[in-house]
Scaffold this motif. Structure first.
Motif, PDB file in Angstrom:
ATOM      1  N   MET A 182      -3.357   4.063   3.508  1.00  0.00           N
ATOM      2  CA  MET A 182      -2.707   3.402   2.391  1.00  0.00           C
ATOM      3  C   MET A 182      -2.227   2.027   2.883  1.00  0.00           C
ATOM      4  N   LEU A 206       1.538  -0.946  -0.639  1.00  0.00           N
ATOM      5  CA  LEU A 206       1.683   0.255  -1.460  1.00  0.00           C
ATOM      6  C   LEU A 206       2.673   1.235  -0.845  1.00  0.00           C
ATOM      7  N   ALA A 224       2.280  -4.706  -4.926  1.00  0.00           N
ATOM      8  CA  ALA A 224       1.338  -3.589  -5.013  1.00  0.00           C
ATOM      9  C   ALA A 224       0.216  -3.909  -5.996  1.00  0.00           C
ATOM     10  N   THR A 262      -2.264  -6.096  -4.256  1.00  0.00           N
ATOM     11  CA  THR A 262      -3.039  -5.338  -3.267  1.00  0.00           C
ATOM     12  C   THR A 262      -4.039  -4.395  -3.936  1.00  0.00           C
ATOM     13  N   ALA A 263      -3.594  -3.697  -4.985  1.00  0.00           N
ATOM     14  CA  ALA A 263      -4.423  -2.669  -5.617  1.00  0.00           C
ATOM     15  C   ALA A 263      -5.285  -3.202  -6.758  1.00  0.00           C
ATOM     16  N   TRP A 271      -4.208  -4.127  -9.895  1.00  0.00           N
ATOM     17  CA  TRP A 271      -3.803  -3.557 -11.178  1.00  0.00           C
ATOM     18  C   TRP A 271      -4.013  -4.562 -12.300  1.00  0.00           C
ATOM     19  N   MET A 290       0.538   5.783 -10.018  1.00  0.00           N
ATOM     20  CA  MET A 290      -0.305   4.726  -9.463  1.00  0.00           C
ATOM     21  C   MET A 290      -0.793   5.066  -8.054  1.00  0.00           C
ATOM     22  N   LEU A 291       0.055   5.655  -7.240  1.00  0.00           N
ATOM     23  CA  LEU A 291      -0.360   5.934  -5.874  1.00  0.00           C
ATOM     24  C   LEU A 291      -1.254   7.164  -5.763  1.00  0.00           C
ATOM     25  N   ARG A 324      -3.862   7.463  -7.259  1.00  0.00           N
ATOM     26  CA  ARG A 324      -5.201   6.880  -7.266  1.00  0.00           C
ATOM     27  C   ARG A 324      -5.665   6.513  -5.849  1.00  0.00           C
ATOM     28  N   PHE A 325      -4.719   6.372  -4.920  1.00  0.00           N
ATOM     29  CA  PHE A 325      -5.071   5.960  -3.568  1.00  0.00           C
ATOM     30  C   PHE A 325      -5.067   7.102  -2.564  1.00  0.00           C
TER      31      PHE A 325
END
Length: 101
Positions: free
Chosen positions: A1, A5, A60, A63-64, A66, A91-92, A94-95
């Protein structure tokens, strides 16, 4: 991760805990009328963590990758108590890497 995040997760959890402390302090100040020490302590803590949560959402999101709608939802989740936890977990998730069988 990614680090952004991971930090977002820690800040979201801390922000929710500070909400709990502030709500308890507000109970003792306004309902029980026994003093305002809890609000004096948790008010500034919650304020600082609120600002960190907003910065964490933005970091975040960068980084992700969104969408704007997700960013707006994340920012809106900073207002009602404990919704930062719901958003963080949503949201997390998904990672999370799948567990090898």
């Amino acid at each position: 991760m990614p680090t952004a995040l991971r930090l977002f997760r820690y800040v979201a959890i801390a922000e929710a805990c500070s909400w709990a402390g502030l709500l308890i302090g507000m109970y003792f100040k306004y309902i029980a009328a026994t003093g305002e020490l809890g609000v004096k302590i948790f008010g500034p803590i919650h304020g600082a963590l609120f600002v960190l949560y907003v910065a964490g959402v933005l970091a975040a999101a960068r980084t992700a990758g969104w969408s704007r709608g997700t960013i707006v939802l994340g920012l809106a989740c900073s207002v009602p108590p404990f919704t930062s936890l719901w958003f963080e977990r949503r949201m997390l998730s998904r990672f999370r890497e799948p567990v090898a069988a």
